[in-house]
Design a protein around this motif. Sequence first.
Motif, PDB file in Angstrom:
ATOM      1  N   PRO A 103      -8.948  -0.531  -5.067  1.00  0.00           N
ATOM      2  CA  PRO A 103      -8.870  -1.753  -4.249  1.00  0.00           C
ATOM      3  C   PRO A 103      -7.668  -2.621  -4.600  1.00  0.00           C
ATOM      4  O   PRO A 103      -7.179  -3.374  -3.746  1.00  0.00           O
ATOM      5  CB  PRO A 103     -10.192  -2.477  -4.558  1.00  0.00           C
ATOM      6  CG  PRO A 103     -10.595  -1.965  -5.893  1.00  0.00           C
ATOM      7  CD  PRO A 103     -10.122  -0.548  -5.958  1.00  0.00           C
ATOM      8  N   LEU A 104      -7.182  -2.520  -5.845  1.00  0.00           N
ATOM      9  CA  LEU A 104      -5.996  -3.295  -6.212  1.00  0.00           C
ATOM     10  C   LEU A 104      -4.770  -2.816  -5.447  1.00  0.00           C
ATOM     11  O   LEU A 104      -3.924  -3.618  -5.042  1.00  0.00           O
ATOM     12  CB  LEU A 104      -5.745  -3.185  -7.717  1.00  0.00           C
ATOM     13  CG  LEU A 104      -6.708  -3.953  -8.629  1.00  0.00           C
ATOM     14  CD1 LEU A 104      -6.438  -3.609 -10.085  1.00  0.00           C
ATOM     15  CD2 LEU A 104      -6.602  -5.455  -8.408  1.00  0.00           C
ATOM     16  N   ILE A 105      -4.652  -1.506  -5.249  1.00  0.00           N
ATOM     17  CA  ILE A 105      -3.525  -0.970  -4.474  1.00  0.00           C
ATOM     18  C   ILE A 105      -3.590  -1.463  -3.039  1.00  0.00           C
ATOM     19  O   ILE A 105      -2.585  -1.926  -2.473  1.00  0.00           O
ATOM     20  CB  ILE A 105      -3.527   0.566  -4.530  1.00  0.00           C
ATOM     21  CG1 ILE A 105      -3.225   1.051  -5.952  1.00  0.00           C
ATOM     22  CG2 ILE A 105      -2.515   1.150  -3.547  1.00  0.00           C
ATOM     23  CD1 ILE A 105      -3.394   2.546  -6.144  1.00  0.00           C
ATOM     24  N   LEU A 106      -4.778  -1.379  -2.436  1.00  0.00           N
ATOM     25  CA  LEU A 106      -4.916  -1.823  -1.048  1.00  0.00           C
ATOM     26  C   LEU A 106      -4.668  -3.325  -0.920  1.00  0.00           C
ATOM     27  O   LEU A 106      -3.992  -3.781   0.009  1.00  0.00           O
ATOM     28  CB  LEU A 106      -6.305  -1.465  -0.534  1.00  0.00           C
ATOM     29  CG  LEU A 106      -6.544   0.030  -0.289  1.00  0.00           C
ATOM     30  CD1 LEU A 106      -8.039   0.325  -0.127  1.00  0.00           C
ATOM     31  CD2 LEU A 106      -5.782   0.503   0.939  1.00  0.00           C
TER      32      LEU A 106
ATOM     33  N   LEU B 254      -5.560  -4.121   5.728  1.00  0.00           N
ATOM     34  CA  LEU B 254      -5.426  -3.479   4.421  1.00  0.00           C
ATOM     35  C   LEU B 254      -6.379  -4.104   3.406  1.00  0.00           C
ATOM     36  O   LEU B 254      -7.029  -3.389   2.626  1.00  0.00           O
ATOM     37  CB  LEU B 254      -3.987  -3.605   3.935  1.00  0.00           C
ATOM     38  CG  LEU B 254      -2.948  -2.763   4.694  1.00  0.00           C
ATOM     39  CD1 LEU B 254      -1.535  -3.202   4.320  1.00  0.00           C
ATOM     40  CD2 LEU B 254      -3.141  -1.284   4.403  1.00  0.00           C
ATOM     41  N   ALA B 255      -6.479  -5.436   3.416  1.00  0.00           N
ATOM     42  CA  ALA B 255      -7.435  -6.086   2.521  1.00  0.00           C
ATOM     43  C   ALA B 255      -8.864  -5.737   2.908  1.00  0.00           C
ATOM     44  O   ALA B 255      -9.737  -5.579   2.037  1.00  0.00           O
ATOM     45  CB  ALA B 255      -7.228  -7.603   2.560  1.00  0.00           C
ATOM     46  N   GLY B 256      -9.133  -5.594   4.208  1.00  0.00           N
ATOM     47  CA  GLY B 256     -10.453  -5.170   4.644  1.00  0.00           C
ATOM     48  C   GLY B 256     -10.815  -3.785   4.138  1.00  0.00           C
ATOM     49  O   GLY B 256     -11.973  -3.505   3.802  1.00  0.00           O
ATOM     50  N   LEU B 257      -9.822  -2.890   4.060  1.00  0.00           N
ATOM     51  CA  LEU B 257     -10.067  -1.558   3.490  1.00  0.00           C
ATOM     52  C   LEU B 257     -10.429  -1.664   2.010  1.00  0.00           C
ATOM     53  O   LEU B 257     -11.239  -0.872   1.502  1.00  0.00           O
ATOM     54  CB  LEU B 257      -8.832  -0.678   3.676  1.00  0.00           C
ATOM     55  CG  LEU B 257      -8.522  -0.260   5.117  1.00  0.00           C
ATOM     56  CD1 LEU B 257      -7.234   0.552   5.166  1.00  0.00           C
ATOM     57  CD2 LEU B 257      -9.672   0.550   5.713  1.00  0.00           C
ATOM     58  N   ALA B 258      -9.809  -2.624   1.314  1.00  0.00           N
ATOM     59  CA  ALA B 258     -10.216  -2.866  -0.075  1.00  0.00           C
ATOM     60  C   ALA B 258     -11.672  -3.305  -0.139  1.00  0.00           C
ATOM     61  O   ALA B 258     -12.419  -2.905  -1.042  1.00  0.00           O
ATOM     62  CB  ALA B 258      -9.304  -3.922  -0.706  1.00  0.00           C
ATOM     63  N   GLY B 259     -12.086  -4.129   0.836  1.00  0.00           N
ATOM     64  CA  GLY B 259     -13.495  -4.513   0.906  1.00  0.00           C
ATOM     65  C   GLY B 259     -14.396  -3.333   1.188  1.00  0.00           C
ATOM     66  O   GLY B 259     -15.521  -3.247   0.670  1.00  0.00           O
ATOM     67  N   ALA B 260     -13.930  -2.389   2.007  1.00  0.00           N
ATOM     68  CA  ALA B 260     -14.703  -1.173   2.267  1.00  0.00           C
ATOM     69  C   ALA B 260     -14.893  -0.370   0.996  1.00  0.00           C
ATOM     70  O   ALA B 260     -15.990   0.152   0.735  1.00  0.00           O
ATOM     71  CB  ALA B 260     -14.008  -0.325   3.335  1.00  0.00           C
ATOM     72  N   CYS B 261     -13.830  -0.263   0.192  1.00  0.00           N
ATOM     73  CA  CYS B 261     -13.949   0.472  -1.071  1.00  0.00           C
ATOM     74  C   CYS B 261     -14.972  -0.181  -1.994  1.00  0.00           C
ATOM     75  O   CYS B 261     -15.664   0.509  -2.748  1.00  0.00           O
ATOM     76  CB  CYS B 261     -12.586   0.538  -1.765  1.00  0.00           C
ATOM     77  SG  CYS B 261     -11.389   1.587  -0.918  1.00  0.00           S
TER      78      CYS B 261
ATOM     79  N   GLY C 164     -12.626 -10.648  -7.809  1.00  0.00           N
ATOM     80  CA  GLY C 164     -11.333 -11.211  -8.148  1.00  0.00           C
ATOM     81  C   GLY C 164     -10.142 -10.399  -7.685  1.00  0.00           C
ATOM     82  O   GLY C 164      -8.998 -10.698  -8.044  1.00  0.00           O
ATOM     83  N   ILE C 165     -10.383  -9.368  -6.870  1.00  0.00           N
ATOM     84  CA  ILE C 165      -9.315  -8.466  -6.442  1.00  0.00           C
ATOM     85  C   ILE C 165      -8.304  -9.201  -5.567  1.00  0.00           C
ATOM     86  O   ILE C 165      -7.099  -8.931  -5.625  1.00  0.00           O
ATOM     87  CB  ILE C 165      -9.904  -7.257  -5.697  1.00  0.00           C
ATOM     88  CG1 ILE C 165     -10.771  -6.438  -6.650  1.00  0.00           C
ATOM     89  CG2 ILE C 165      -8.812  -6.382  -5.091  1.00  0.00           C
ATOM     90  CD1 ILE C 165     -11.631  -5.405  -5.960  1.00  0.00           C
ATOM     91  N   GLY C 166      -8.780 -10.144  -4.754  1.00  0.00           N
ATOM     92  CA  GLY C 166      -7.878 -10.844  -3.845  1.00  0.00           C
ATOM     93  C   GLY C 166      -6.749 -11.554  -4.562  1.00  0.00           C
ATOM     94  O   GLY C 166      -5.603 -11.562  -4.089  1.00  0.00           O
ATOM     95  N   PHE C 167      -7.033 -12.133  -5.741  1.00  0.00           N
ATOM     96  CA  PHE C 167      -5.999 -12.834  -6.482  1.00  0.00           C
ATOM     97  C   PHE C 167      -5.241 -11.883  -7.420  1.00  0.00           C
ATOM     98  O   PHE C 167      -4.041 -12.052  -7.647  1.00  0.00           O
ATOM     99  CB  PHE C 167      -6.603 -13.996  -7.263  1.00  0.00           C
ATOM    100  CG  PHE C 167      -7.109 -15.096  -6.378  1.00  0.00           C
ATOM    101  CD1 PHE C 167      -6.233 -15.991  -5.788  1.00  0.00           C
ATOM    102  CD2 PHE C 167      -8.460 -15.231  -6.102  1.00  0.00           C
ATOM    103  CE1 PHE C 167      -6.684 -17.005  -4.952  1.00  0.00           C
ATOM    104  CE2 PHE C 167      -8.925 -16.239  -5.270  1.00  0.00           C
ATOM    105  CZ  PHE C 167      -8.040 -17.116  -4.693  1.00  0.00           C
ATOM    106  N   ASP C 168      -5.926 -10.883  -7.970  1.00  0.00           N
ATOM    107  CA  ASP C 168      -5.223  -9.880  -8.777  1.00  0.00           C
ATOM    108  C   ASP C 168      -4.211  -9.119  -7.934  1.00  0.00           C
ATOM    109  O   ASP C 168      -3.172  -8.665  -8.436  1.00  0.00           O
ATOM    110  CB  ASP C 168      -6.225  -8.898  -9.383  1.00  0.00           C
ATOM    111  CG  ASP C 168      -7.024  -9.512 -10.525  1.00  0.00           C
ATOM    112  OD1 ASP C 168      -6.609 -10.585 -11.017  1.00  0.00           O
ATOM    113  OD2 ASP C 168      -8.053  -8.941 -10.924  1.00  0.00           O
ATOM    114  N   ALA C 169      -4.511  -8.971  -6.635  1.00  0.00           N
ATOM    115  CA  ALA C 169      -3.585  -8.256  -5.749  1.00  0.00           C
ATOM    116  C   ALA C 169      -2.242  -8.970  -5.650  1.00  0.00           C
ATOM    117  O   ALA C 169      -1.208  -8.326  -5.426  1.00  0.00           O
ATOM    118  CB  ALA C 169      -4.201  -8.118  -4.361  1.00  0.00           C
TER     119      ALA C 169
END
Length: 413
Positions: free
Chosen positions: A116-119, A303-310, A326-331
């Motif tokens: 999810p960090l990549i996405l 792309l962020a939505g795909l991270a949510g799917a993962c 916390g992925i949204g800010f780590d991204a």
Amino acid sequence: MSATQTDPTTADPTPAAGPRLKRPTRSSDLLVTALAVVVALVIGGVLIALADQRTRSAAGYFFQWPFDTFTYGAEAAWHGYVALFQGAIFNPRTAANGTLVGYLGPLSETLTNATPLILGGLSVGLAFRAGLFNIGGQGQIVLGAIFGGYVGFAWDLPPVLHLLVAVLAAALGGALWGGLVGWLKARTGAHEVITTIMLNYVATALLAYLLSVKWFQAPPFGQAISRPVDKSAQLPPLLGSTMRVHAGLILALLAAWAVWWLLERSVLGFRLKAVGANQFASRTAGMDVGRSIIVVMVVAGALAGLAGACQAVGTNTQITQDIDAGIGFDAITVALLGRAKPGGIVWAGLLFGALHAGGVQLQSVTGTPIDLVQVIQSLIVLFIAAPAVVRAIFRIKASGAGVGQALAKGWNG
């Protein structure tokens, strides 16, 4: 020929201009990035030493026998980073049992955290290249998880189709949330930093509400957790059911390739980068700047939505209030470390995924607070954003613009 004339056949073709500006080289950027990581790890080692009880005790008699302080501090830092490596890459103790989990378990955790960090990093990086600051990864991930998770547990579809629809629904949720930001920016001039941050709050509040209603909440309706996603809608594991890494990793790598193609090989990508470089010049050239802003935020949100799917149908099978982890800010830090380029973002995501996975082992073995991993990540970004500091430490001659200048120009360097 008069003395004041010059023979064109013997004249120097080089124009008599001022000093030429050196363009930043790729090798120089990579060197500074690598050295920034090294400096951050060295400082992290000092912090590990300061958290060690023996080192602090030896510091009490430092002026009588300083050797103990340095010895214990070096041992603490060494053992800390060994534990970090064992938790992220390979642990000989678990590998001794000869099972696949023992060999690949730590690497599986690294890849699971990195996916999810990549996405999310691709989402932030794509917006950067178009001159926008997408700080709304958290809200877009939450909306993606809500859409994908709901399809996963509420719809009854055949196995392959169910997974495909759930993933597309997650991308749609993120795209709607990102597209709203783009529309507000294009039509009203609302700054994307403000609107994305505010929409983060709206998304988390919406999730809190959904986790309190019975048609979304899991029975017996006493906890804030969603109904479990059906097996047919879950991302399949890549290394067997005993390890957490799932097909979302393949999805992230395909997304990275798609973003690279979009930016480097498509007309749309050229327009997006042109808008990021100079909106006024792009508008003069006949480009629809408002439309480009909406499009890039829709894609970034997807792309962020795909991270949510993962998160919702891959790593977890139920949605909780901290589904974004916390992925949204780590991204944002992943995109900074990767210099907003798809290839760099993939490597940065893997590095941060390793730090996250190894941080658990670091805390359990050495007792060092896991928050130190966040400190190391922040230091990496700090030194990358200030390359002059790294060059001064290692006495490297400057060869071009730094990250701060690249940010100002929309990351089109």
